[in-house]
Design a protein around this motif. Structure first.
Motif, PDB file in Angstrom:
ATOM      1  N   ILE A 139       0.854  -1.191   0.000  1.00 22.79           N
ATOM      2  CA  ILE A 139       0.000   0.000   0.000  1.00 22.79           C
ATOM      3  C   ILE A 139       0.888   1.239   0.000  1.00 22.79           C
ATOM      4  O   ILE A 139       1.741   1.404   0.877  1.00 22.79           O
ATOM      5  CB  ILE A 139      -0.922   0.039   1.235  1.00 22.79           C
ATOM      6  N   ALA A 140       0.699   2.076  -1.004  1.00 26.13           N
ATOM      7  CA  ALA A 140       1.422   3.348  -1.082  1.00 26.13           C
ATOM      8  C   ALA A 140       0.502   4.444  -0.554  1.00 26.13           C
ATOM      9  O   ALA A 140      -0.479   4.814  -1.212  1.00 26.13           O
ATOM     10  CB  ALA A 140       1.843   3.630  -2.511  1.00 26.13           C
ATOM     11  N   VAL A 141       0.795   4.950   0.639  1.00 36.59           N
ATOM     12  CA  VAL A 141      -0.005   6.005   1.253  1.00 36.59           C
ATOM     13  C   VAL A 141       0.228   7.297   0.467  1.00 36.59           C
ATOM     14  O   VAL A 141       1.377   7.678   0.226  1.00 36.59           O
ATOM     15  CB  VAL A 141       0.400   6.183   2.731  1.00 36.59           C
ATOM     16  N   PRO A 142      -0.844   7.981   0.024  1.00 34.76           N
ATOM     17  CA  PRO A 142      -0.683   9.112  -0.903  1.00 34.76           C
ATOM     18  C   PRO A 142       0.007  10.344  -0.333  1.00 34.76           C
ATOM     19  O   PRO A 142       0.366  11.243  -1.081  1.00 34.76           O
ATOM     20  CB  PRO A 142      -2.125   9.438  -1.309  1.00 34.76           C
ATOM     21  N   ALA A 143       0.202  10.415   0.990  1.00 35.08           N
ATOM     22  CA  ALA A 143       0.886  11.562   1.599  1.00 35.08           C
ATOM     23  C   ALA A 143       1.738  11.054   2.762  1.00 35.08           C
ATOM     24  O   ALA A 143       1.548   9.937   3.251  1.00 35.08           O
ATOM     25  CB  ALA A 143      -0.125  12.582   2.108  1.00 35.08           C
ATOM     26  N   ILE A 144       2.699  11.883   3.181  1.00 36.34           N
ATOM     27  CA  ILE A 144       3.498  11.513   4.356  1.00 36.34           C
ATOM     28  C   ILE A 144       2.663  11.835   5.582  1.00 36.34           C
ATOM     29  O   ILE A 144       2.726  12.929   6.153  1.00 36.34           O
ATOM     30  CB  ILE A 144       4.843  12.261   4.357  1.00 36.34           C
ATOM     31  N   ASP A 145       1.823  10.861   5.953  1.00 33.78           N
ATOM     32  CA  ASP A 145       0.793  11.066   6.973  1.00 33.78           C
ATOM     33  C   ASP A 145       0.725   9.808   7.839  1.00 33.78           C
ATOM     34  O   ASP A 145       0.356   8.729   7.357  1.00 33.78           O
ATOM     35  CB  ASP A 145      -0.550  11.325   6.288  1.00 33.78           C
ATOM     36  N   THR A 146       1.068   9.933   9.103  1.00 35.55           N
ATOM     37  CA  THR A 146       1.117   8.763   9.988  1.00 35.55           C
ATOM     38  C   THR A 146      -0.270   8.199  10.279  1.00 35.55           C
ATOM     39  O   THR A 146      -0.413   6.984  10.486  1.00 35.55           O
ATOM     40  CB  THR A 146       1.819   9.112  11.306  1.00 35.55           C
ATOM     41  N   LEU A 147      -1.284   9.046  10.303  1.00 33.34           N
ATOM     42  CA  LEU A 147      -2.638   8.549  10.534  1.00 33.34           C
ATOM     43  C   LEU A 147      -3.060   7.643   9.385  1.00 33.34           C
ATOM     44  O   LEU A 147      -3.598   6.555   9.599  1.00 33.34           O
ATOM     45  CB  LEU A 147      -3.623   9.720  10.683  1.00 33.34           C
TER      46      LEU A 147
END
Length: 815
Positions: free
Chosen positions: A572-580
């Motif tokens: 899974i590539a998270v679309p932003a540098i976002d820990t949540l």
């Protein structure tokens, strides 16, 4: 202290080594500012090393007064510590302690004996001066002529083991020196009646003579530029510190049984340093592949030192430069005095090779292949090196589509001279494994629960790798689930102490820092998910290393180019540098194990299909063979006519040979069955060509002649389309051709019927009739003798498929 003042101090003292900093910290190569500015802005806060010697973390931990003062360790050292003779790193401390333990350092004598020491401050620690400079300059700290000096002979047995550090160092040197071995190997010394140990240190070491069976000073000097540059004894350095540091004492190549064809041109590989990092490991895998799959002599030149040099030496003859030029130009010239098949340069920084060669009048008369790993920003920081490479490189290999696009658009490199070969690894997991079979063993080694949902991160503990984001995500996930979870980070770095200190007692039960692990490639199997929390990481190999274990990856899409591998089916590539968002992705995989398994299985399949050392290095080799004047060690000629039942086994038996340094010329003589259709899929391997006749030749010998004329190798193998062979055929016969007088090497031929049944020793009655008992064992004969004994009367070379033949031996018959 303000940044501008720190900059002034560093500029004035020349204490900051920009080349070391660029080599050691990849994010500095990606930054827009100068290395010094980046160090002041980022490196100081993270306590990075400004040069190879000063370790700020060690300095802080070993001088409590510095820690209590709150001053930055580097600033303290430059303003105070250097003038006080304080130590810079653990290695200096070991040497310092050794001098103290000897108990005979005469401070007054040492200072009074050398005029340049008079200017040192009163409080300067002279032992520091000695270990840092004096011992390499040959200075003495013991007054041998002091009247009241007592010399007590040690009762030590001179056959003591090296590890007994408490014995006098001189005794240790003598204990390691094998006088009997030296005299046996050097009869001139024995006949002259010279003391062997004295002779070794006086001149033998510089002449390459060995002090014992296991230490080779020539090898040690070539591999260790710091020892050469300090102009100290290789053997004494090895005893003092080299062995403890894990440095190799002799070439591992001396201990192996690899086949090397010295008559063929050697291969040259060039790396910019030996630091343990991604591009250096890729080069290691490339060199390893050529070592395992060709019979060529391999040389490797490193432009700067590093610990990977010892690993390169397992597969190549290595020469390491000190990083600031050539310290021994004649030795470098001698090392490169070869007619190389090609030169393979690794990374843009290797472009520094050519000005260095020009400076010392050295030329490389061979094709140059350059492997570019860097992205656009990094390439822009090395404009001089890139321009040099543009004028010397014949073909480019790029590590990613993005790099290829940059090379083509920004540097106007023609697409036909550019090949994209994505990053790759040497898997430790089995391709045919249906489960993560190493997981239980890895969890046990790491002390992880067998039933927990395990998330692993990996890398240096500092900002770019995002270990703080890793912890934040772990805490968010913990709040979302009551299921047992464990987070573990493998790797060391300046942030470790702070990060571990932030853990509560409860968190220490499920968040772990494992430090550096040499077998991380295997231990990643412990994970359910690999979480790449990096803020910036172009194409991390650790994602591929996780994939081999069917472990999917969660990463931040804006931070990496590895999404080309992950896509939407291997993690899974998270679309932003976002820990949540990262915690939500991990929660999804925790709560949907079938989805996690599907992503992991796809990651494993992708890895083994396209990203392994064997696959990608074969592509690199085929590219080199195609674009250079590379001459294969063997030209394999496969003539066939209506061999559809056997042709696949024939080609598979050739391709299964460990020696891949071959070309395969498939010759169809107008087959009327499906043989050609079965051959065509093999043409994806660029080493294989297919030549189809328009008209049947009517003779297998005409096909043989056609193939021999097409062959570019010096040795030919006529491998008939309905035959097969053992996998050691080439590696058994090819070494004989190192002897220029050998024209034919023959293997034992066995008969196999059309059903695949082996008729063992069916030919022995015929061969025994020609010459009884001769063919039951290997032999080497002169051609005239062979003809006189039996070949003139009976053909005992019973099958062309069992022969390797020197092409030149056909002589005028091919004109």
């Amino acid at each position: 202290m303000k940044s501008k003042y720190i900059k002034k101090i560093l500029e004035k003292t020349n204490f900051f080594d920009k080349f070391y900093y660029l080599r050691s910290y990849q994010d500095s190569r990606l930054a827009d500012e100068s290395p010094l500015e980046h160090f002041i802005k980022v490196g100081l806060a993270e306590k990075r090393k400004p040069n190879k010697d000063f370790d700020p973390v060690w300095y802080l931990n070993n001088y409590p007064d510095v820690k209590d003062s709150g001053i930055h360790p580097l600033i303290h050292f430059l303003l105070h510590g250097r003038d006080e003779g304080r130590l810079q790193n653990e290695e200096e401390k070991k040497q310092y302690d050794a001098v103290i333990a000897a108990g005979d350092f005469d401070t007054v004598f040492y200072k009074e004996s050398y005029e340049d020491l008079q200017s040192l401050s009163v409080g300067f620690d002279l032992i520091t001066h000695y270990i840092r400079y004096g011992k390499y300059e040959g200075r003495s700290y013991v007054n041998l002529h002091k009247p009241d000096r007592q010399i007590e002979r040690s009762a030590t047995n001179l056959k003591i083991e090296f590890e007994k550090k408490d014995k006098a160092q001189s005794g240790i040197y003598s204990a390691q020196f094998d006088s009997n071995y030296y005299l046996d190997k050097n009869l001139d010394v024995a006949e002259a009646g010279i003391d062997p140990e004295w002779h070794y240190y006086a001149c033998g070491e510089k002449e390459g003579r060995q002090p014992n069976e296991s230490f080779d000073p020539t090898f040690y000097y070539k591999l260790n530029a710091d020892v050469r540059k300090a102009d100290i004894s290789a053997f004494r350095h090895y005893i003092d510190s080299g062995r403890e540091e894990g440095r190799a004492s002799h070439s591992p190549l001396e201990d192996d049984d690899r086949i090397t064809i010295n008559a063929a041109k050697p291969l040259l590989f060039v790396g910019h340093d030996g630091v343990l990092a991604g591009s250096e490991i890729v080069l290691l895998e490339v060199v390893r592949w050529f070592y395992n799959h060709t019979a060529r002599q391999i040389k490797l030149l490193l432009l700067a030192p590093g610990p990977v040099a010892d690993r390169y030496a397992e597969f190549a003859d290595v020469y390491v430069l000190p990083g600031d030029g050539a310290d021994h130009a004649q030795a470098l010239k001698a090392f490169l005095h070869e007619d190389f098949e090609f030169a393979y340069l690794n990374t843009v920084v290797s472009g520094r090779l050519f000005p260095l060669l020009e400076e010392h009048g050295i030329t490389l008369d061979c094709d140059v292949i350059t492997h570019i790993h860097e992205m656009e920003k990094v390439l822009a920081t090395f404009p001089t090196e890139m321009q040099t490479l543009l004028s010397h490189t014949k073909h480019w290999i790029s590590a990613s589509p993005a790099s290829s696009a940059t090379l083509a658009s920004k540097y106007e490199i023609p697409r036909e001279t550019l090949t994209t070969v994505p990053a790759f690894i040497n898997p430790v997991a089995r391709n045919d494994a249906t489960t993560n079979e190493l997981q239980a063993e890895a969890r046990q080694e790491l002390g992880l629960s067998p039933n927990a949902f395990v998330v692993i991160g990996c890398g240096t503990l500092y900002e770019r790798k995002g270990p703080d984001l890793f912890l934040e995500t772990a805490r968010l996930l913990k709040r979302k689930t009551a299921r047992p979870i464990e987070f573990l980070w493998m790797g060391q770095g300046p942030w470790r102490e702070e990060l571990e200190g932030s853990l509560s007692e409860e968190e220490k039960n499920w968040i772990h820092f494992a430090g550096n692990r040499n077998n991380a490639n295997r231990l990643l199997a412990a994970a359910d998910v690999f979480f790449m929390s990096s803020r910036e990481d172009p194409f991390p190999l650790v994602v591929l290393e996780s994939a081999q274990h069917a472990v999917p990856t969660v990463c931040f899409e804006p931070a990496t180019g590895i999404t080309a591998f992950i896509e939407d089916d291997a993690g899974i590539a998270v679309p932003a540098i976002d820990t949540l968002m990262a915690s939500e992705s991990l929660q999804r995989l925790l709560e949907h194990p079938h989805q996690k398994k599907a992503l992991g299985d796809t990651a494993r399949r992708k890895l083994f299909e396209n990203y392994t050392t064997e696959q990608q290095n074969l592509k690199i080799f085929s590219t080199i063979q195609r674009v250079t004047g590379y001459k294969p060690s063997v030209s394999v000629i496969v003539p066939f006519y209506n061999h559809e039942k056997f042709i696949e086994e024939r080609l598979d038996s050739i391709l299964a040979q460990p020696i891949k340094d071959i070309e395969i010329i498939a010759l169809d003589d107008c087959s009327t069955d499906n043989t050609v259709e079965k051959v065509r899929p093999y043409l994806e391997d660029t080493r294989i060509t297919l030549a189809e006749n328009d008209k049947n030749s009517g003779s297998p010998f005409k096909q043989w002649e056609k193939g021999i004329r097409m062959a570019s190798g010096d040795v030919v193998w006529i491998a008939e389309g309905d035959d097969s062979c053992d996998t050691n055929f080439l590696e058994t016969l090819l070494p004989y051709f190192d002897d220029p007088m050998v024209n034919i090497a023959s293997a034992k031929t066995e008969i196999i019927d059309e059903h695949g049944t082996l008729k063992e020793n069916a030919l022995m009655p015929y061969l025994d009739m020609a010459y009884p008992g001769k063919f039951s064992q290997s032999y080497l004969k002169d051609g005239f003798q062979e003809i006189n004994e039996q070949l003139g009367a009976m053909c005992t070379l019973v099958n062309a498929s069992g022969l390797l033949i020197r092409k030149s031996s056909f002589g005028a018959t091919l004109r």
